[in-house]
Design a protein around this motif. Structure first.
Motif, PDB file in Angstrom:
ATOM      1  N   TYR A 135       0.806  -1.221   0.000  1.00 55.56           N
ATOM      2  CA  TYR A 135       0.000   0.000   0.000  1.00 55.56           C
ATOM      3  C   TYR A 135       0.839   1.272   0.000  1.00 55.56           C
ATOM      4  O   TYR A 135       0.312   2.362   0.156  1.00 55.56           O
TER       5      TYR A 135
ATOM      6  N   LEU B 258       0.992  -2.524   6.829  1.00 55.21           N
ATOM      7  CA  LEU B 258       0.126  -2.242   7.971  1.00 55.21           C
ATOM      8  C   LEU B 258       0.522  -3.052   9.201  1.00 55.21           C
ATOM      9  O   LEU B 258      -0.242  -3.125  10.160  1.00 55.21           O
TER      10      LEU B 258
ATOM     11  N   LYS C   3      -0.027  -1.942  12.739  1.00 52.32           N
ATOM     12  CA  LYS C   3      -1.420  -1.782  13.194  1.00 52.32           C
ATOM     13  C   LYS C   3      -2.150  -3.115  13.229  1.00 52.32           C
ATOM     14  O   LYS C   3      -3.224  -3.227  13.814  1.00 52.32           O
ATOM     15  N   ALA C   4      -1.567  -4.129  12.582  1.00 50.42           N
ATOM     16  CA  ALA C   4      -2.247  -5.416  12.474  1.00 50.42           C
ATOM     17  C   ALA C   4      -1.835  -6.378  13.585  1.00 50.42           C
ATOM     18  O   ALA C   4      -2.195  -7.551  13.551  1.00 50.42           O
TER      19      ALA C   4
ATOM     20  N   PRO D 204       0.694   6.873   7.941  1.00 42.77           N
ATOM     21  CA  PRO D 204       1.483   7.966   7.368  1.00 42.77           C
ATOM     22  C   PRO D 204       0.975   9.355   7.753  1.00 42.77           C
ATOM     23  O   PRO D 204       1.696  10.332   7.632  1.00 42.77           O
ATOM     24  N   LYS D 205      -0.268   9.436   8.229  1.00 44.61           N
ATOM     25  CA  LYS D 205      -0.826  10.756   8.558  1.00 44.61           C
ATOM     26  C   LYS D 205      -0.769  11.034  10.059  1.00 44.61           C
ATOM     27  O   LYS D 205      -1.468  11.916  10.552  1.00 44.61           O
TER      28      LYS D 205
ATOM     29  N   LYS E 267       0.200  14.693  11.192  1.00 44.07           N
ATOM     30  CA  LYS E 267      -0.874  15.627  10.867  1.00 44.07           C
ATOM     31  C   LYS E 267      -2.042  15.421  11.836  1.00 44.07           C
ATOM     32  O   LYS E 267      -2.639  16.375  12.330  1.00 44.07           O
ATOM     33  N   ARG E 268      -2.349  14.139  12.106  1.00 44.54           N
ATOM     34  CA  ARG E 268      -3.461  13.802  12.991  1.00 44.54           C
ATOM     35  C   ARG E 268      -3.231  14.366  14.381  1.00 44.54           C
ATOM     36  O   ARG E 268      -4.114  15.010  14.954  1.00 44.54           O
TER      37      ARG E 268
ATOM     38  N   GLY F 232      -5.208  17.252  16.197  1.00 43.12           N
ATOM     39  CA  GLY F 232      -5.873  16.853  17.440  1.00 43.12           C
ATOM     40  C   GLY F 232      -5.677  17.890  18.526  1.00 43.12           C
ATOM     41  O   GLY F 232      -6.622  18.239  19.241  1.00 43.12           O
TER      42      GLY F 232
ATOM     43  N   PHE G  33     -10.598  -3.869   0.782  1.00 42.14           N
ATOM     44  CA  PHE G  33      -9.564  -3.561   1.774  1.00 42.14           C
ATOM     45  C   PHE G  33      -8.640  -2.463   1.243  1.00 42.14           C
ATOM     46  O   PHE G  33      -8.328  -1.505   1.951  1.00 42.14           O
ATOM     47  N   GLY G  34      -8.238  -2.609  -0.017  1.00 38.77           N
ATOM     48  CA  GLY G  34      -7.360  -1.616  -0.636  1.00 38.77           C
ATOM     49  C   GLY G  34      -8.026  -0.261  -0.752  1.00 38.77           C
ATOM     50  O   GLY G  34      -7.381   0.777  -0.603  1.00 38.77           O
TER      51      GLY G  34
ATOM     52  N   GLU H  33      -7.678   1.538   2.422  1.00 39.77           N
ATOM     53  CA  GLU H  33      -6.329   2.088   2.542  1.00 39.77           C
ATOM     54  C   GLU H  33      -6.152   3.311   1.631  1.00 39.77           C
ATOM     55  O   GLU H  33      -5.442   4.249   1.973  1.00 39.77           O
TER      56      GLU H  33
ATOM     57  N   MET I  40      -7.491   6.077   3.525  1.00 34.68           N
ATOM     58  CA  MET I  40      -6.586   6.451   4.618  1.00 34.68           C
ATOM     59  C   MET I  40      -5.357   7.216   4.135  1.00 34.68           C
ATOM     60  O   MET I  40      -4.739   7.953   4.890  1.00 34.68           O
ATOM     61  N   ARG I  41      -4.945   6.954   2.873  1.00 37.02           N
ATOM     62  CA  ARG I  41      -3.652   7.479   2.426  1.00 37.02           C
ATOM     63  C   ARG I  41      -3.779   8.584   1.372  1.00 37.02           C
ATOM     64  O   ARG I  41      -2.991   9.525   1.381  1.00 37.02           O
ATOM     65  N   ASP I  42      -4.741   8.449   0.472  1.00 39.68           N
ATOM     66  CA  ASP I  42      -4.758   9.327  -0.697  1.00 39.68           C
ATOM     67  C   ASP I  42      -5.917  10.317  -0.727  1.00 39.68           C
ATOM     68  O   ASP I  42      -5.826  11.340  -1.390  1.00 39.68           O
ATOM     69  N   VAL I  43      -7.024  10.006  -0.068  1.00 37.41           N
ATOM     70  CA  VAL I  43      -8.161  10.928  -0.079  1.00 37.41           C
ATOM     71  C   VAL I  43      -7.870  12.074   0.887  1.00 37.41           C
ATOM     72  O   VAL I  43      -7.384  11.838   1.996  1.00 37.41           O
TER      73      VAL I  43
ATOM     74  N   PHE J  94      -8.026  14.278   3.763  1.00 37.35           N
ATOM     75  CA  PHE J  94      -8.639  14.097   5.080  1.00 37.35           C
ATOM     76  C   PHE J  94      -9.425  12.797   5.186  1.00 37.35           C
ATOM     77  O   PHE J  94     -10.285  12.661   6.046  1.00 37.35           O
TER      78      PHE J  94
ATOM     79  N   TRP K 153      -8.361   9.941   6.167  1.00 33.80           N
ATOM     80  CA  TRP K 153      -8.055   9.306   7.465  1.00 33.80           C
ATOM     81  C   TRP K 153      -8.942   9.882   8.561  1.00 33.80           C
ATOM     82  O   TRP K 153      -9.431   9.159   9.425  1.00 33.80           O
ATOM     83  N   LEU K 154      -9.173  11.203   8.496  1.00 33.65           N
ATOM     84  CA  LEU K 154      -9.976  11.859   9.531  1.00 33.65           C
ATOM     85  C   LEU K 154     -11.435  11.409   9.437  1.00 33.65           C
ATOM     86  O   LEU K 154     -12.065  11.061  10.436  1.00 33.65           O
TER      87      LEU K 154
ATOM     88  N   TYR L 183     -11.731   7.736  10.574  1.00 30.73           N
ATOM     89  CA  TYR L 183     -11.595   7.556  12.024  1.00 30.73           C
ATOM     90  C   TYR L 183     -12.805   8.134  12.757  1.00 30.73           C
ATOM     91  O   TYR L 183     -13.263   7.570  13.747  1.00 30.73           O
TER      92      TYR L 183
ATOM     93  N   PHE M  92      -8.268  11.414  17.548  1.00 30.93           N
ATOM     94  CA  PHE M  92      -6.945  11.966  17.229  1.00 30.93           C
ATOM     95  C   PHE M  92      -5.799  11.254  17.940  1.00 30.93           C
ATOM     96  O   PHE M  92      -4.676  11.278  17.475  1.00 30.93           O
TER      97      PHE M  92
ATOM     98  N   PRO N 108      -7.162   6.232  17.663  1.00 30.87           N
ATOM     99  CA  PRO N 108      -8.262   5.891  16.752  1.00 30.87           C
ATOM    100  C   PRO N 108      -8.496   4.385  16.593  1.00 30.87           C
ATOM    101  O   PRO N 108      -9.590   3.969  16.236  1.00 30.87           O
ATOM    102  N   ASN N 109      -7.463   3.585  16.880  1.00 30.22           N
ATOM    103  CA  ASN N 109      -7.627   2.145  16.699  1.00 30.22           C
ATOM    104  C   ASN N 109      -7.790   1.402  18.013  1.00 30.22           C
ATOM    105  O   ASN N 109      -7.847   0.172  18.028  1.00 30.22           O
TER     106      ASN N 109
ATOM    107  N   TYR O 193      -6.806  -5.145  10.327  1.00 30.42           N
ATOM    108  CA  TYR O 193      -5.834  -4.570   9.394  1.00 30.42           C
ATOM    109  C   TYR O 193      -5.118  -5.668   8.613  1.00 30.42           C
ATOM    110  O   TYR O 193      -4.136  -5.415   7.931  1.00 30.42           O
TER     111      TYR O 193
END
Lengths: 269, 483
Positions: free
Chosen positions: A72, A152, A155-156, A233-234, A237-238, A242, B76-77, B80, B83-86, B88, B90-91, B94, B261, B264-265, B273
């Protein structure tokens, strides 16, 4: 009511004590732990250190990448803010070392003169190619075991960063009473204590260009940081956002409480 | 509406609109002038918080659906990718994922508030039952949504939960195959779950409107559990409760955003994951925390019901577990009639109050059981002894072995010369599944025994004559004598 709560607490404590006893009796494996210096990415102001991520990428590329994919992650991500901080030129150079499928060509051919599929050097937009063509090939080359994708991995797994660090530094000789499976290696941090992956990191497995001494702990620390970044990766920023959000909400809560007291000041309630 | 409309159109346009579609009047009467008991405490702010949660889930969910792909090969992809390319992404994800946990946290507080203050009693039975329907729809929606990332827990939760239906005799398996869209969970399951996960929140929204409508007919219950007697007992919803609800909402958001923030997990499972793999079963398949008590009830029944002293099985354990699971929710519908006390608030019910807190302990305990392996040993008395007993020269000899295999090997070796018999003396073990069964019985006993009986034999404390009086005398009753 206080009586009920007290009884509840006593029952709770009793059950927990029993629980702890059972766990000790079962002789659980060692608990994953963080390195002594801790993680820069944990905590409210957590962040990554570019030099650490760059060293971690070197460990991934020279050691892990032989068997583990990074499905990914794209090469361009290596230049993203909050990441290892490579320049775009560096990323182009890194990508060019990898080969990705190409073709068919303008004649519709998919194989070159040697009968092999066309490949071309990767560009930043490409994702890290897998070291294997498919799962069967991966298993065939690893005594039946499938090396998991690492994008991942932190996180996994439960307590992922500590687990990975402990696993990478935790290889040891199997105790005499353990009957080892064929081609298995002893690691107290792996579920079942027998892992197909051979010890990947040895003193000096990589040579750091910045002169850092490549101890097993150092490499494990660096690559865990890198794989935390690939999984999240974010994160920088998160956590930065926050703090702003929480600060805003605290102020808003204070203002609303004050408003509430004002609005209700003449009401008996 | 339960009260006279006080709406006064102020402008010509408002008068014009009011004569044709009195939507401003409806809003004014429902959410501004609405007379609300003046003694509501912070436990009453969760209705507003829940509305907020629903809107947040719908808004973030619609945004996620723009980027998500419900195809088993790339679901699943696509997560991801979010989470990575869109931007915000990830925000948004979450907020949505943590949001489901926060939604349930709020709804459980809301439900227990209703239980404590008797909000399900006449005249609010339908209000309560609509709430139970919302709760069931929420559980279904959350489960469907949990499947969409198509991780390991998604896949196996879908497998386990849809398998529940196979316990129903004759029609169970066809129903399960129809739900799953095949003989096993796969791409058809994912696509229909996505479709339904998008649909159900709007169904919830519809039932929430009915819930609010029913609330506005009967008016709010309140901590004293005394019905409103007149205008001296109430204040208009706006500004009094808008500001109080807003303050409580921001406190709730502080917790919510701390998770989004900084952890989140924390409320999810790491296995999700790992991409779904039909060939690898996770060591422990567990649902999200908010469904654990029901999962515990499902798994705690491990015995068949049959005719004693025969081998005839009337209800198999699996079906019995499913029946218990269904009954644990259906019993909530009957609650308004199972509670025989006319007194609403537990403030004035000294005998019932400790049972309420015990019930909370039972529910939390069930959640704990649901999270753990059912075989986990809590109490063990003694050790397992595998003995070989035989006779040598007229003397009885017993030899103890640590495992049955060792003992059997020994007997086999021995049997060439002497006849030896195997005797097992197993240790007493109290396991998670046993605790689960006890707590399941306690759960049902609360509804089927405690509530009906205590309501009859209890002597309630004296209650204030009105909300106004309760407020003036201080909300707390005089301390009760020690019990």
């Amino acid at each position: 009511m206080s009586l009920t709560i007290r009884t509840g607490t006593i029952i709770g404590a009793f059950v927990m004590a029993l629980n702890a006893g059972a766990a000790m009796a079962a002789g659980e494996a060692e608990r994953p732990h963080a390195p002594q210096e801790g993680w820069s990415f944990s905590g409210i102001f957590g962040h990554y250190e570019e030099t650490t991520l760059q060293r971690g990428f070197l460990v991934y590329e020279s050691v892990c990448a032989g068997c583990h994919a990074l499905e990914y992650v794209a090469f361009r991500n290596l230049a993203d803010p909050g990441g290892p901080g490579f320049t775009l030129d560096q990323v182009r150079a890194i990508a060019a070392n990898y080969r990705v499928p190409a073709g068919p060509d303008e004649f519709g051919d998919t194989l070159d003169e040697n009968g092999l599929p066309f490949v071309r050097p990767a560009i930043p937009a490409n994702y890290f190619p897998s070291p294997y063509d498919n799962e069967q090939q991966a298993r065939a080359r690893n005594w039946g075991a499938l090396p998991p994708d690492l994008s991942l991995i932190t996180k996994a797994r439960v307590n992922g960063a500590n687990y990975l660090y402990s696993l990478l530094t935790g290889y040891e000789d199997a105790p005499e009473y353990v009957e080892m499976g064929e081609n298995m290696n002893y690691n107290p941090f792996f579920p079942g204590q027998q892992i197909a992956m051979v010890q990947p990191l040895y003193e000096g497995s990589v040579e750091y260009p910045d002169g850092t001494e490549a101890t097993v702990e150092q490499m494990a620390y660096d690559v865990t940081n890198f794989l935390m970044w690939t999984a999240e990766p974010k994160l920088e920023k998160r956590k930065r956002m926050g703090f702003q959000v929480m600060a805003f909400l605290f102020v808003l809560a204070a203002l609303l409480y004050w408003s509430y007291r004002q609005v209700w000041r003449d009401v008996d309630h | 509406m339960a009260h006279e409309s006080t709406y006064q159109p102020k402008s010509g346009f408002e008068r014009w609109l009011d004569a044709r579609l009195p939507v401003m009047r409806l809003m004014h009467d429902s959410f501004s002038a609405f007379p609300t008991p003046k003694n509501l405490n912070y436990w009453w702010t969760f209705g507003g918080i829940l509305t907020f949660c629903l809107v947040v889930q719908i808004v973030t969910g619609i945004t996620l659906a723009m980027h998500y792909t419900s195809d088993a090969s790339i679901a699943f992809g696509s997560v991801e990718h979010i989470m990575r390319d869109v931007n915000f992404g990830w925000l948004i994800r979450y907020i949505h994922a943590v949001g489901s946990s926060m939604f349930f946290l709020a709804v459980y507080i809301h439900i227990f508030r209703g239980l404590y203050y008797g909000s399900y009693k006449e005249p609010r039975e339908l209000l309560w039952m609509l709430g139970v329907i919302i709760f069931i729809l929420m559980m279904a929606t959350a489960f469907l949504g949990y499947v969409l990332p198509w991780g390991q827990m998604s896949f196996w939760a879908a497998t386990v939960i849809t398998n529940i239906f196979t316990a129903i005799p004759v029609i169970g398996t066809p129903i399960q195959e129809w739900l799953v869209g095949g003989f096993a969970v796969g791409n058809p399951t994912l696509t229909r779950f996505f479709s339904l996960h998008y649909l159900l929140p709007f169904v919830i929204f519809g039932v929430v409107l009915l819930h609010v409508w029913a609330l506005h007919v009967t008016g709010n219950n309140n901590p004293a559990g005394i019905e409103v007697k007149g205008p001296q007992d109430t204040i208009p919803f706006n500004p009094y409760y808008t500001v109080k609800d807003a303050f409580a909402l921001v406190l709730f958001l502080l917790v919510y955003m701390a998770f989004v923030f900084y952890a989140p997990n924390a409320l999810g499972h790491p296995d999700n994951y790992i991409p779904a793999d039909p060939l690898v079963t996770p060591a422990h398949i567990v649902p999200e925390w908010y469904l654990l008590p029901y999962y515990a009830i499902l798994r705690s029944i491990t015995f068949d019901i049959g005719i004693p002293f025969t081998d005839i099985v009337l209800i198999e354990a699996k079906l019995l577990g499913v029946i218990a699971l269904a009954a644990s929710i259906i019993v909530l519908f009957l609650l308004p009639w199972l509670d025989t006390s006319k007194v609403k608030s537990l403030r004035y019910r000294p005998m019932m109050k400790p049972f309420f807190f015990l019930f909370i302990v039972v529910c939390v305990g069930l959640g704990w059981v649901g999270a753990e392996s059912p075989d986990k040993v809590l109490i063990q008395i003694g050790e397992d002894q595998y003995r070989a007993e035989y006779v040598v020269e007229g003397e009885p000899v017993a030899q103890v072995f640590p495992t049955a295999d060792d003992r059997d090997a020994f007997i086999e070796m021995l049997n060439e010369d002497v006849e030896a018999s195997a005797v097992d003396a197993l240790a007493f073990r109290f396991q998670m599944v046993h605790l689960g069964l006890i707590l399941t019985v306690a759960y049902f006993a609360h509804f089927l025994l405690v509530l009906p009986i205590v309501g009859v034999i209890e002597t309630p404390r004296s209650r204030p004559a009105s909300i106004e009086e309760a407020v003036l005398k201080g909300a707390k009753p005089a301390p009760a004598p020690a019990e």
